[in-house]
Design a protein around this motif. Sequence first.
Motif, mmCIF file in Angstrom:
data_model
loop_
_atom_site.group_PDB
_atom_site.id
_atom_site.type_symbol
_atom_site.label_atom_id
_atom_site.label_comp_id
_atom_site.label_asym_id
_atom_site.label_seq_id
_atom_site.Cartn_x
_atom_site.Cartn_y
_atom_site.Cartn_z
ATOM 1 N N PHE A 194 0.816 -1.120 -0.093
ATOM 2 C CA PHE A 194 -0.023 -0.215 -0.049
ATOM 3 C C PHE A 194 0.946 1.135 -0.207
ATOM 4 N N ILE A 195 2.037 1.297 0.905
ATOM 5 C CA ILE A 195 2.756 2.414 1.038
ATOM 6 C C ILE A 195 3.447 2.696 -0.062
ATOM 7 N N ASN A 196 3.988 1.697 -0.699
ATOM 8 C CA ASN A 196 4.915 1.936 -2.178
ATOM 9 C C ASN A 196 4.038 2.065 -3.318
ATOM 10 N N ARG A 197 2.892 1.457 -3.614
ATOM 11 C CA ARG A 197 2.043 1.901 -4.519
ATOM 12 C C ARG A 197 1.507 3.345 -4.348
ATOM 13 N N GLU A 198 1.079 3.747 -3.306
ATOM 14 C CA GLU A 198 0.521 5.233 -3.034
ATOM 15 C C GLU A 198 1.415 6.209 -2.680
ATOM 16 N N LYS A 199 3.130 5.748 -2.780
ATOM 17 C CA LYS A 199 4.029 6.617 -2.410
ATOM 18 C C LYS A 199 3.848 7.369 -1.081
ATOM 19 N N ILE A 200 3.450 6.564 -0.150
ATOM 20 C CA ILE A 200 3.233 7.039 1.301
ATOM 21 C C ILE A 200 4.736 7.397 2.147
ATOM 22 N N LEU B 16 -7.494 22.127 8.503
ATOM 23 C CA LEU B 16 -8.659 23.250 8.772
ATOM 24 C C LEU B 16 -8.329 24.643 9.296
ATOM 25 N N GLN B 17 -6.787 24.493 9.420
ATOM 26 C CA GLN B 17 -6.282 26.024 9.726
ATOM 27 C C GLN B 17 -5.148 26.471 8.366
ATOM 28 N N GLY B 18 -5.512 25.946 7.439
ATOM 29 C CA GLY B 18 -4.395 26.233 6.329
ATOM 30 C C GLY B 18 -3.371 25.508 6.484
ATOM 31 N N VAL B 19 -1.940 25.776 6.139
ATOM 32 C CA VAL B 19 -0.702 25.305 6.339
ATOM 33 C C VAL B 19 -0.239 25.851 7.514
ATOM 34 N N GLN B 20 0.376 24.855 8.308
ATOM 35 C CA GLN B 20 1.104 25.094 9.585
ATOM 36 C C GLN B 20 2.340 24.266 9.665
ATOM 37 N N LYS B 21 3.334 24.634 10.422
ATOM 38 C CA LYS B 21 4.660 23.770 10.767
ATOM 39 C C LYS B 21 3.936 22.796 11.685
ATOM 40 N N ILE B 22 4.608 21.689 11.645
ATOM 41 C CA ILE B 22 4.191 20.609 12.671
ATOM 42 C C ILE B 22 4.403 20.855 13.794
ATOM 43 N N ASP B 23 3.751 20.671 14.744
ATOM 44 C CA ASP B 23 3.659 20.751 16.366
ATOM 45 C C ASP B 23 4.104 19.425 16.802
ATOM 46 N N LYS B 24 5.220 19.100 17.283
ATOM 47 C CA LYS B 24 5.839 17.749 17.787
ATOM 48 C C LYS B 24 4.830 17.522 18.893
ATOM 49 N N GLU B 25 4.516 18.243 19.608
ATOM 50 C CA GLU B 25 3.804 17.901 20.955
ATOM 51 C C GLU B 25 2.190 17.445 20.630
ATOM 52 N N TRP C 231 0.655 15.707 5.794
ATOM 53 C CA TRP C 231 2.053 16.244 5.920
ATOM 54 C C TRP C 231 2.862 16.298 4.749
ATOM 55 N N PHE C 232 3.638 17.267 4.565
ATOM 56 C CA PHE C 232 4.658 17.552 3.490
ATOM 57 C C PHE C 232 5.611 18.440 3.724
ATOM 58 N N SER D 44 8.377 21.523 3.256
ATOM 59 C CA SER D 44 8.232 23.089 2.935
ATOM 60 C C SER D 44 9.571 23.619 3.134
ATOM 61 N N ASP D 45 10.535 24.054 2.442
ATOM 62 C CA ASP D 45 11.715 24.745 2.753
ATOM 63 C C ASP D 45 12.437 23.742 3.642
ATOM 64 N N ASN D 46 12.375 22.331 3.207
ATOM 65 C CA ASN D 46 12.983 21.302 4.277
ATOM 66 C C ASN D 46 12.139 21.103 5.578
ATOM 67 N N ASN D 47 11.351 21.716 5.766
ATOM 68 C CA ASN D 47 10.630 21.560 7.072
ATOM 69 C C ASN D 47 9.368 20.872 6.990
ATOM 70 N N TRP D 48 9.058 19.937 7.873
ATOM 71 C CA TRP D 48 7.451 19.360 7.780
ATOM 72 C C TRP D 48 6.437 20.299 8.162
ATOM 73 N N VAL D 49 5.402 20.459 7.445
ATOM 74 C CA VAL D 49 4.283 21.154 7.575
ATOM 75 C C VAL D 49 3.022 20.393 7.257
ATOM 76 N N VAL D 50 1.794 20.956 7.782
ATOM 77 C CA VAL D 50 0.704 19.989 7.698
ATOM 78 C C VAL D 50 -0.617 20.865 7.203
ATOM 79 N N GLY D 51 -1.290 20.470 6.188
ATOM 80 C CA GLY D 51 -2.499 21.198 5.858
ATOM 81 C C GLY D 51 -3.671 20.685 6.434
#
Length: 416
Positions: free
Chosen positions: A242-248, A266-275, A254-255, A257-264
């Motif tokens: 599954f993960i290889n077929r879907e390239k997950i 309900l609040q737009g795109v924001q930096k991942i909060d590790k907590e 999560w994706f 952006s500028d080498n940092n993980w961000v998440v899209g």
Amino acid sequence: MPDKKALSEHFLKTREQTQKLCSPLEVEDYVVQPHPDVSPPKWHLGHTTWFFESFLLNKEIPFNPHFNTIFNSYYKSLGTHWAQNERGVLSRPTVKEVYSYRQEINEKMLAHIDQVPEEEFDAFEKLTRLGIEHEKQHQELLVMDIKYIYAQNPLEPIYSQDGNSTLSKPSISKQIKFSEGTYSFGHESENFSYDNERPFHKDYLHSFSLSSHPVTNGEFLEFIEDGGYKNPNLWHSDGWDFINREKIKAPLYWFKSDNNWVVGGLQGVQKIDKEEILSHVSYFEASAYARWKGKRLPTEKEWERAASLVDFQNIEGQFLESGRPRLSPPVYDQGPFYDLFGSVWEWTESSYSPYPGYQRLEGPLGEYNGKFMSGQMVLRGGCFATPRDHLRKTYRNFYRPDKRWCFSGIRLAEDN
């Protein structure tokens, strides 16, 4: 005496809550379907209305006879229905017409509640309650689908602002131990439950431990950075395919952006909060992460045994009514666990199957749960989009193991 006033108020409150969830939407948001699993918000509004019309007002002239095809989900015994993956191709009925449909059915239901004979009220009330709980399920689905719709948009639309800024920092996770023994499971009281929560029964559990905290973004990020998505030894065969077929390579939304993980979302795109509590992982990802940690997922009965220690009637947490559309760190002390209820549904190691003695309901209602007891995995606990009064300790949610758009997370278990 039948409490018709209470039933009417419960019905209206639920119907109004659904429409409140749609209030931030523009009319264009109501009609798109960016994925086969995601239904347009307009369809949810129509389907929940169709449920009341079909099951409780079926002796009256339908609002529109074509709606039985458009808004039927999967009830084969009630006739043909529109394909789920093509709900977004229909520009009609319009959003305005769907709201008119809701208004008319609301009025008919209130009149029906008022007029139903006393000797028929118990049966009518039970079926109405089922319709109400069904709509609450779709309130959660609405939020899930709106998030997917917004997350696909390069304009980064915002559904609602973050309401979690005042929450405190999480405490340290620990393992809560449980002794082996024979315990009771399933719904016992006469209060509402779905048929898949019954019958009440006993089962034996070996000793085990369950984490006091759900897994956070930061913890899962360690799995990613350690090559978790590249190590086939961690994965079920179907999961690896599954993960290889879907390239997950990360949780949904999560994706980089500028080498940092961000998440899209309900609040737009924001930096991942590790907590923050991890969400939007499949069963396959949850299982691989647990194996990477040298632990496992709990069975659903281990989870329910743990939930028996929680004072469910008095818990606080992230539920739909709390108005917090973004996950917080695990801070809701539900003694001895944090965020066991609310925040995210938690994957278990249990296949969705009938309890001993389960009997599928007769007629169309038998299609509600029983026919899905194949190829699905059980999740427990509810999420931040689940209405508080919709949950129980015995509530069994279920999805196929590859699904990621649901608000699904991880809590780890191990053998003692």
